[in-house]
Design a protein around this motif. Structure first.
Motif, PDB file in Angstrom:
ATOM      1  N   ARG A  95       0.811  -1.217   0.000  1.00 25.93           N
ATOM      2  CA  ARG A  95       0.000   0.000   0.000  1.00 25.93           C
ATOM      3  C   ARG A  95       0.848   1.273   0.000  1.00 25.93           C
ATOM      4  NH1 ARG A  95      -4.845   2.163   4.085  1.00 25.93           N
ATOM      5  NH2 ARG A  95      -5.144   4.110   2.936  1.00 25.93           N
ATOM      6  N   ASP A  96       1.805   1.376   0.903  1.00 23.40           N
ATOM      7  CA  ASP A  96       2.500   2.644   1.118  1.00 23.40           C
ATOM      8  C   ASP A  96       3.957   2.620   0.686  1.00 23.40           C
ATOM      9  OD1 ASP A  96       0.179   3.725   2.117  1.00 23.40           O
ATOM     10  OD2 ASP A  96       0.607   3.025   4.155  1.00 23.40           O
ATOM     11  N   ILE A 108       1.339   4.866  -6.235  1.00 28.01           N
ATOM     12  CA  ILE A 108       0.453   3.720  -6.482  1.00 28.01           C
ATOM     13  C   ILE A 108       0.660   3.118  -7.865  1.00 28.01           C
ATOM     14  CG2 ILE A 108      -1.950   3.218  -7.083  1.00 28.01           C
ATOM     15  CD1 ILE A 108      -2.843   4.408  -4.557  1.00 28.01           C
ATOM     16  N   ASP A 115       5.047  13.220   1.620  1.00 28.44           N
ATOM     17  CA  ASP A 115       5.436  14.397   2.425  1.00 28.44           C
ATOM     18  C   ASP A 115       6.938  14.647   2.365  1.00 28.44           C
ATOM     19  OD1 ASP A 115       6.647  12.473   3.931  1.00 28.44           O
ATOM     20  OD2 ASP A 115       5.269  12.605   5.631  1.00 28.44           O
ATOM     21  N   HIS A 127       7.569  10.029   3.542  1.00 26.44           N
ATOM     22  CA  HIS A 127       6.669   8.881   3.524  1.00 26.44           C
ATOM     23  C   HIS A 127       5.598   9.005   2.447  1.00 26.44           C
ATOM     24  CE1 HIS A 127       8.505   7.642   7.236  1.00 26.44           C
ATOM     25  NE2 HIS A 127       8.238   8.821   7.764  1.00 26.44           N
ATOM     26  N   TRP A 128       5.296   7.873   1.856  1.00 30.15           N
ATOM     27  CA  TRP A 128       4.194   7.810   0.901  1.00 30.15           C
ATOM     28  C   TRP A 128       2.963   7.244   1.586  1.00 30.15           C
ATOM     29  CZ3 TRP A 128       4.086   9.483  -4.123  1.00 30.15           C
ATOM     30  CH2 TRP A 128       5.317   9.847  -4.683  1.00 30.15           C
ATOM     31  N   ARG A 129       1.794   7.656   1.127  1.00 28.33           N
ATOM     32  CA  ARG A 129       0.552   7.063   1.590  1.00 28.33           C
ATOM     33  C   ARG A 129      -0.336   6.837   0.374  1.00 28.33           C
ATOM     34  NH1 ARG A 129      -1.567   3.934   5.472  1.00 28.33           N
ATOM     35  NH2 ARG A 129      -3.693   4.466   6.055  1.00 28.33           N
TER      36      ARG A 129
END
Lengths: 403, 440, 935
Positions: free
Chosen positions: A242-243, A247, A273, A276-278
């Motif tokens: 997921r992160d 994507i 940010d 970190h990716w979300r």
């Protein structure tokens, strides 16, 4: 005193698994639900996201817009520029002006709009007609034949200082408006796995390009260096984790605000940010659909996403709170706002938004208001009493709590 | 007591919103228990298959179109029902394709096929038998100083075509469908075998030609399975076609535990491949695979054989031409390729087609002509059913799950990509012969 | 012989290294390592030829004069145009030279044979084919003619014998006779610290240029420099034989001791500095460090008669030696012998002026003297002449009166003048060719109209730097601030690009001062050359000067008096626009240049640059004329009406030659007019409407031929009805970017785009047909027949006119910074010079850019067919245009059909007839264009 102890308690619960928190949240909505449904309530009850319940709609038939098929919306202070499939429109002091080919617009389909803060010139991306500068009522056309623009099929435009960045179907072009020099960026001189640029955003010394099949490219104005963000699993048909990063390699839009990057794809939304990716998809968040035409970051913690199933708003990043506006059924008279935490719907609220179709193509923020453009009509969500993030506890509650 | 309950409620109120931090890495359960497979990918060739289950699988559900298009009323009158054709007709150059075009020969065959389909439809009485003719609006897929995008915009907004057929070059196809997506025009692709072409979630696109994914699976199965070879070296074109299309075979080789000994490339227009081949020779491969146009593939084989390299020669469908056999002569042995079309199927539809086509153009059809004929016929059928509304035409197109044409039985997956199995083209006695999966 | 070691080597290995693959220039000395022997003495033959002296020749006074009359303002040694033919590889970047290359060697081997690094190795040179593959060129006629075509500038100054290619070939023939390569001696530096010879090129690295009196160049022009090379001549052989020297004199120590300074390869340079001043290895460093005393202490000595007589022994070679008569030939001891450029007479040429708030001071920008002159109005005398930048044009004052700002159109700057110190205190970089300047009311922001870059520079006066550019029309020219300070009105000299065969459309750009953004653009139909502008005191309207050029009707209409009409435009506050003419039938008002409205708003004064008059417009009556007319008449009739002028033009006041800018004194009593070609300011008494005084700015008395020509150029006297002057179509010597239909080849045929007059002298032939070999022919009788329709210029006038036109300078190129190209420009240069397409196919010679467009003018001065003939053209061959500063002369092609450089190839070269370009990708075309802009 008690509040502070409360927040300590809550902080200590940060690590709790998502599911564990749901029961409590259900309790919340029981207590706050009724209050929140009052549409004109300025600040919702404790911990509520802001919901746009009152909307104005605009159609060509009313004589304002030149065409109902909206491709681009750009706020310019109190003015609003709208790009349609057949003309450019300006909304100012409650009145519309519009320009079509007969008025000097070089080509009918307006796909992108950016306003130069320095000169006030409006840079118009023309879908198949290149780029136009609209200044003092005059249109200048820059196209692949009369200028250094790499291709006439323009998807996105951004202005940073004196440079106009143009995302085209055959690469990224940059025009230095002082020297008149054009630079073309393709796989020859940038880390583009493909050169099909879909969107570009700029600010804070950075330029970001959403490249269809090429991920997100980042240009640092100072160092004049490129950096590429791609899908770590390198596969089209899956998202491995997921992160773990972007994507999908097919990106459709990018928005850079408060040093946070929002990247839209047809496979979900990504947030970055700097460390970190979300990732967000329809099955794990309030995103109504993975098919995102455009994204607009309102802040580092909130983004507005134009999907083929309405407008999906991430209202508060830290709590994963979403408000998703869409038609619940084909024949519904109005749209409904669905509030959710993650993909767990908490409550639905009715709105007076009556656009006939929820395939949202463009979205823009203007002050407290939000604008959306669809395949048939434009609408403004009136942000009376708008607040960022989640509403804060009522003073009375605090008082009572204090006793 | 009162204070207590209040406290609880406050806690309850604030509680859940602190529950998940944005940067936490908690795995979220994968949706849908039932295991679906995209692209008929064999278990052993699944990406990361031996490693883990992916978080999300795409392309298993149909791409929905949720826009306003269906509400647009039909025009009251049209002189003709225009259908766009986008293909490499004239040689051009563009940034988009990285330089000079090179597919005009295939483009011309594709145009012949499309044209014949239009003529047949008009012979049947045109649009819904109204005598309103179907009209083919032809555009080169790569305008001078431009790209296919310019042409699609032109077709969509100036010519007002109802649907578009095209094209072959991977870059131009991708660019075209992105424009079709925004302009909301259905597109039928009959010539681009790049697997990623359809992996774009665009609800306006259909492809009726078997792609390199299927052909690669077939070749991998044949080379590593049937023949049990393990040492393969690659020499491919250094253009988008060569780069993208060999991907699936390379991945298959790697996942089966036989990574390429080497992957070298050549520039378009090169005629001497001995430097690369000499390097490959030292690696003692059991097979050499190439992915490029017919002309270069033939030169590579000829030079291989001249160097005494008699290994199995594997190539792409573009290599399966009479010109290839002429150019390679005696060297054309131990040669195999994937192919999306069986010219000897004996299917009555195909036999009739070959006859009519040859009568019409004085030369026989091949894969690009046949697929264009089928693709155009499918478009026309969709228009006949839907009427003059692009979105409804698109719905009809996407509704088709299997369709029988001159290229045989076409089976479409959820995202409207043809998944009919590829054929194995093998040179026997100086001629191409075609085997289906069964009789391998 | 000192203890210095000598190493034997053969030239192959001593060849200097070059960047792999990229050919670089190695210089004649390196060629000489093989080509300097009895069998191969090409080096000496070349050394004795004018080619080898070509660079040194630039130090001659004639060179300076040639440059001056060619409008070349820089020193010939730094002019790309001069160096283009007087040196080798003058247009390449520094990294393309090896350390052994000396530009002082003029037109040397590699000028004709190509950079040598890749083919110079002996084993390659022995294989002619391999050598050519490695870049060795065999020059042909085309290559020689690039420089050897007759040049007007040279024939006007020096005796030039017509160039005969075949004869010239014989002169420079330098065949070799093959055979083994001889071994050459190459000196190695050693620990030995005896002084030794370093060679003239080391001295030359400092003793060059104007400040050093061009010593090195002057030496090269003496016989000393050729003392060694002459030994290779038959005459020398004979003389040596007679005097008992066996064999080749160049091998004879007896000869060498007085014919060469050293024995190394550079002995070819003959008697060099160190023969007279002593070996330089020790003193060179001190000399370079400017330590003459120290230098002398270590062996730099001034030569004496005895020094010369070491070799010039009386009677040697049967010649006497008279020291005193020989000395002047070699004397380079005094700076007054420097061959500096011949100083031209300097005029003032006042262009624009402004008056101080108290009316006591007048500030005049003078183009020719590059200065701002300050006049005391009570005494009407000049009190200061403040140097500013190149070609000053506009001037304005800060609201507090403490500073003046002057635009310098010649170097793209604004000079900041401190008026208490009466001196320039700062220079601000702005856009190309700045003209009008004005500040906002607060004096915080300066607005500059840039004619060249077609924009307005917004300058922050506190930071003294440009903060942004606003897009204007084309040729942004005059500026004026509205009385309330809210708007800045900017006129534009050139029309926007309009579709072929449609009338001009020119813009008045309006800038809102609140945010310094464009607030409006008023498009004025059928007009161009909008220059002067002033806003009425009440702000209800602005006046602009304009010309209505009827370029779509053939010039025959001059007789009917209707090709160029001259007038004013009235911009009303509500955005409406009127046009009125200042012409009367048969008495036109050519070149309306500036306008000023009196403080009471009653009168407007307009200068007529071509008619030496100032028109007085009664604004009340002007309004009456407009208000009494119908909408249709205001739109269609009045703009072309010659009959109503007298109703609002009170009178025309005669003034001095070529009135330009004008200003009204704050008290409204006087109007000051810059009389550009009279070097004076006219004072007009507003009440009596007469010129009451002339303020002499102190220009030279003498009127040179060039100045006379300048006067003719700016006068409409030569045109039927005084309709226009040469200047009308060539403002600032440039272009009006209009396509004309000129009669000689038939009405309606062969439309031609106007071409610039800047720096064109040596680009003959002229006209797009290339029919006119000289400027004087261009301006001769045919001009009268087809343009002016009046008695042709007299011969004297033509000579004067040519003398002026040829000196019109070209602006400095804005896109080339030093000798470094940007990566894009570098890639573009490679495309410009490429010989194969992207796919490797060879491009036929006629399909290569630099075949027809070779440096330094980037034209071969021939006619060519490039597939651009239209159905209106009766022929398809056109003059190959020069490309210097090509970016400033849009539109392009013979009929101006291409608005931009890109269009030349994207639209108008479908069949690769105008160079092979259709294999290029868009990014390559961009690179090519970025390079073209640097030419």
């Amino acid at each position: 005193m008690i509040l502070s102890s409360t927040s300590r308690r809550c902080n200590s619960l940060r690590e709790l698994r998502f599911g564990a928190s749901l029961a409590c949240f259900a309790a919340v909505l029981l207590t706050v639900g009724s209050a929140a449904s009052a549409a004109d309530e300025a600040a919702g009850p404790v911990g509520e996201p802001y919901v746009y319940t009152h909307w104005e709609t605009f159609y060509a038939s009313e004589g304002g817009l030149p065409n109902d098929h909206i491709f681009a919306i750009t706020a310019d202070g109190d003015r609003l520029w709208v790009g349609t499939e057949d003309g450019l429109a300006l909304y100012e002091n409650q009145t519309w002006r519009s320009w079509r080919e007969k008025d000097g617009l070089p080509w009918r389909v307006v796909s992108a709009i950016a306003v130069s803060e320095k000169t006030g010139d409006v840079w118009v991306g023309l879908f198949g007609g290149g780029l136009a500068r609209f200044s003092g009522g005059r249109f200048d056309n820059f196209n692949q034949f009369n200028s250094g623009l790499v291709n006439d099929v323009v998807y996105g435009v951004a202005v940073l200082d004196d440079t106009v960045w143009v995302a085209t179907t055959a690469g990224l072009s940059a025009l230095d408006t002082v020297t008149g020099e054009w630079e073309i960026y393709t796989e020859k001189n940038a880390p583009m796995e493909e050169i099909w640029c879909y969107n570009v955003d700029a600010g804070d010394g950075k330029v970001y390009a959403a490249v269809w099949g090429g991920g997100i490219l980042e240009w640092d104005v100072k160092t004049r260096r490129w950096n590429a963000h791609r899908d770590p699993d390198r596969e089209m048909e899956i998202d491995l984790f997921r992160d773990d990063g972007l994507i999908h390699i097919i990106t459709t839009a990018v928005s850079y605000v408060d040093r946070v990057l929002w990247a839209a794809t047809y496979f979900g939304l990504s947030r970055y940010d700097g460390r970190h990716w979300r990732g967000y998809m329809d099955h794990d968040s309030g995103l109504a659909s993975n098919f995102i035409n455009f994204t607009k970051g309102r802040s580092a913690t909130s983004s507005y996403n134009a999907t083929d199933r309405g407008l999906a708003v991430l209202s508060d990043f830290s709590t994963d709170t979403w408000v998703s506006y869409r038609r619940d059924t084909e024949d519904a008279a109005t749209w409904t706002a669905h509030i959710s935490v993650g993909n767990e719907e908490r409550r639905a609220m009715s709105t007076d938004l009556s656009l006939p179709n929820h395939f949202v193509i463009a979205v823009e923020i203007q002050g407290n208001d939000v604008w959306i453009g669809t395949g048939h009509g434009l609408a403004r969500g009136v942000g009376a009493g708008f607040f960022e993030g989640l509403s804060t506890p009522h003073v009375e509650v605090a008082k009572e709590a204090g006793q | 007591m009162k204070a207590m309950t209040l406290l609880m409620s406050v806690v309850a109120v604030t509680f859940p919103f602190f529950a998940t931090g944005g940067d936490t890495q908690d795995p979220t359960p994968v949706p849908g228990a039932k295991k679906q497979v995209y692209g008929d990918t064999p278990e052993e060739l699944m990406p990361y298959g031996k490693f883990t289950e992916p978080y999300k699988r795409f392309f298993l559900e149909p791409n929905e179109y949720r826009g306003y298009g269906r509400h647009i009323p039909e025009p009251e009158h049209v002189d003709s029902v225009k259908i766009g054709f986008l293909g490499p007709i004239e040689a051009t150059v563009s940034v988009a394709t990285g330089g000079a075009s090179h597919e005009e020969q295939m483009g011309r065959k594709m145009l012949q096929g499309a044209r014949l389909a239009i003529e047949h439809a008009n012979a049947r009485g045109g649009y819904r038998g109204s005598k309103t003719p179907y009209e083919l609006v032809v555009r080169n897929d790569n305008g001078l100083w431009g790209a296919s995008g310019n042409e699609i915009v032109d077709l969509a907004y100036k010519e007002h075509v109802w649907a578009i057929l095209g094209t072959i070059d991977g870059a131009n196809s991708h660019i075209a469908i992105r424009v079709a997506l925004k302009a909301e025009v259905p597109m039928m692709n009959t010539g681009d075998t790049d697997p990623t072409f359809i992996e774009t979630a665009i609800p306006w696109v259909c492809r009726n030609i078997t792609d390199d994914r299927q052909m690669s699976y077939l070749l991998a199965d044949y080379v590593f399975g049937t023949l049990g070879l393990t040492r393969v070296a690659a020499l491919r074109a250094n253009n988008r076609y060569g780069r993208m299309s060999i991907d699936e075979f390379r991945d298959a080789a790697t996942r089966l535990g036989h990574p390429f000994l080497a992957e070298l490339n050549y520039q378009l227009g090169d005629t001497d491949f001995t430097p690369q081949l000499e390097r490959i020779k030292t690696l003692e491969p059991e097979a050499v695979i190439t992915w490029g146009d017919s002309e270069e593939s033939a030169l590579i084989l000829a030079q291989m054989r001249a160097m005494g390299m008699e290994q199995l020669f594997i190539g792409s469908d573009r290599m399966v031409t009479p010109e290839f056999l002429e150019a390679t002569g005696d060297g054309a042995f131990n040669v195999v390729a994937g192919y999306p079309y069986d010219p000897e199927s004996g299917d009555p539809k195909q036999v009739a087609f070959v006859e009519q086509f040859t009568a019409r153009f004085g030369e026989p059809p091949e894969t690009y002509a046949a697929h264009a004929y089928d693709g155009m016929t499918q478009l026309i059928e969709a228009i006949e059913r839907a009427g003059l509304n692009r979105a409804l035409i698109r719905d009809e197109l996407m509704a088709v799950t299997s369709w029988h044409g001159v290229t045989g039985e076409k089976v479409y997956d959820a995202i409207c990509s043809n998944r009919s199995p590829a054929l194995l083209a093998v040179v026997e006695d100086g001629a191409w012969t075609f085997r289906s999966l069964g009789d391998r | 012989m000192t203890g210095r070691a000598l190493l034997l080597a053969i030239c192959v290995v001593s060849a200097v290294s070059a960047g792999a693959g990229e050919p670089v220039y190695v210089g004649a000395e390196v060629c000489g390592e093989c080509h300097d022997s009895p069998q191969r003495d090409q080096l000496d033959r070349w050394y004795l030829s004018p080619h080898a002296r070509a660079y040194a020749a630039l130090a001659l006074p004639e060179a300076a004069e040639i440059a001056r009359i060619s409008g070349i303002e820089e020193n010939p040694f730094s002019s790309p145009i001069c160096l283009g033919c007087h040196a080798t590889a003058s247009d390449v970047e520094a990294w393309q030279f090896d350390s052994t290359f000396h530009i002082e060697d003029g037109v040397q081997c590699e000028r004709c044979h190509g950079p040598g690094s890749e083919y110079m190795a002996a084993e390659i040179m022995f294989d002619s084919e391999a050598a050519q593959l490695a870049g060795l060129r065999k020059p042909d006629r085309r290559a020689c003619m690039v420089c050897h075509k007759e040049k007007g500038s040279h024939t006007a100054v020096v005796e030039v014998t017509p160039f005969n290619y075949d004869e010239a070939l014989k002169k420079i023939a330098h065949p070799g006779f093959g055979g083994e390569l001889r071994e050459v001696t190459v000196r190695l530096e050693t620990a030995d610290d005896d002084p030794h010879v370093v060679g003239v090129m080391v001295c030359a690295s400092c003793h060059r240029g104007e400040s050093k009196g061009y010593v090195a160049s002057k030496w090269r022009l003496t016989r000393h420099a050729e003392a060694y090379a002459v030994l290779g001549t038959d005459a020398a052989r004979t003389m040596a034989f007679v005097e008992g020297v066996e064999g080749d004199p160049r091998q004879s120590d007896a000869c060498l001791q007085c014919h060469a300074t050293e024995t190394g390869i550079s002995r070819t340079r003959g008697i060099q500095c160190e023969s007279c001043h002593g070996p330089g290895s020790k003193h060179a460093a001190q000399a370079a460090a400017g330590e003459p005393v120290a230098a002398h202490a270590v062996g730099l000595f001034p030569p004496t008669r005895a020094t010369c007589e070491r070799c010039h022994v009386p009677g040697i070679h049967g010649a006497d030696f008279d020291f005193n008569s020989y000395l002047p030939q070699v004397d380079h001891s005094r700076a007054d012998m420097t061959m500096a450029q011949a100083a031209a007479i300097e005029y003032k040429t006042p262009f624009n002026l402004t008056v101080s708030a108290d009316g006591r001071r007048l500030f005049v920008a003078c183009e020719a003297s590059d200065s701002l002159m300050v006049v005391d109005t009570p005494t009407r005398t000049v009190v200061a002449d403040i140097p500013v930048g190149n070609l000053p044009h506009g001037v304005c004052l800060s609201p507090d009166g403490k500073r003046a700002y002057v635009s310098n159109r010649g170097d793209d700057t604004v000079s900041v003048i401190d008026l208490s110190a009466m001196a320039a205190v700062d220079t601000i970089r702005v856009g190309d060719e700045p003209h009008g300047v004005v500040t906002d009311l607060a004096g915080r922001t300066l607005y500059v109209a840039n004619a060249g870059s077609a924009d307005v520079s917004v300058v922050d006066l506190e930071q003294r730097r440009e903060v942004k550019r606003l897009s204007a029309g084309r040729g942004a020219w005059g500026v004026s601030r509205s009385p309330d300070g809210g708007e800045i009105y900017v006129t534009n000299n050139l029309s926007h690009f309009v579709p072929f065969r449609t009338p001009s459309r020119s813009e008045v750009t309006v800038v809102g001062t609140e945010r310094s953004m464009i607030s409006d653009r008023v498009m004025i139909p059928e007009a161009n050359l909008l220059q002067g502008v002033d806003v009425a005191p009440g702000g209800e309207f602005a006046l602009v000067t304009l010309v209505r050029t009827k370029n779509l009707v053939p010039m025959t209409r001059v007789l009917q008096g209707w090709v160029m009409t001259n007038g004013i435009g009235v911009l009303w506050r509500d955005g409406r626009f009127d046009q009125l003419l200042l012409d009367e039938p048969d008495n036109y008002f050519a070149d309306p240049t500036d306008v000023a409205i009196t403080p009471d708003g009653r009168l407007a004064f307009v200068t007529g640059g071509g008619v030496d008059e100032v028109a007085v417009v009664d604004l009340q009556r002007m309004r009456a004329v407009l208000e009494s007319a119908s909408e249709e008449d205001r739109r269609d009739l009045l703009p072309n009406h010659l009959g109503v002028t007298t109703e609002f033009v009170e009178r025309r006041i005669p003034v001095g030659r070529n009135p330009r800018g004008l200003a009204v004194s704050p008290d409204g009593l006087f109007v000051y007019v810059a009389e550009a070609l009279a070097d004076a300011v006219a004072v007009i008494d507003v009440e009596s409407r007469v010129k009451v005084a002339t303020i002499d700015l102190g220009g030279p008395e003498e009127i040179t031929l060039t100045r006379k020509g300048e006067s003719i150029f700016h006068s409409a006297e030569v045109t039927y009805g005084r309709q226009f002057s040469c200047h009308s179509c060539h403002p600032d010597g440039g272009i009006d970017n209009i396509t004309y239909d000129i009669e000689p080849d038939g009405i309606g045929f062969n439309p031609v785009d106007n071409r610039t007059l800047r720096g064109i002298l040596d680009t003959a032939p002229f006209k797009w047909t290339g029919k006119n070999k000289t400027i004087s022919r261009q301006c001769g009788p045919r001009l009268a027949v087809f343009f002016t329709r009046i008695d042709p210029f007299t011969l004297d006038q033509v000579v004067a006119l040519e003398s002026y036109i040829r000196t019109i300078p070209r602006n400095p190129n804005r896109y080339r910074v030093g000798d470094q190209l940007t990566p894009s420009q570098r890639r573009g240069k490679a495309l410009f010079e490429r010989t194969v397409t992207n796919s490797g196919a060879e491009i036929p010679v006629e399909g290569r850019c630099n075949s027809c467009h070779p440096a330094p003018y980037f034209t071969n001065r021939e006619l060519a067919t490039v597939g651009t003939a239209s159905e209106l053209d009766t022929h398809d061959v056109f003059d190959v245009p020069h490309l210097n500063n090509i970016y400033e002369s849009a539109p392009y092609l013979h009929d101006g059909r291409a608005d931009t450089l890109e269009e030349i190839w994207t639209r108008f070269n479908p069949n690769d007839e105008h160079g092979v370009t259709n294999d290029m990708t868009k990014d390559q075309l961009n690179d090519l264009i970025e390079y073209l802009k640097t030419l």
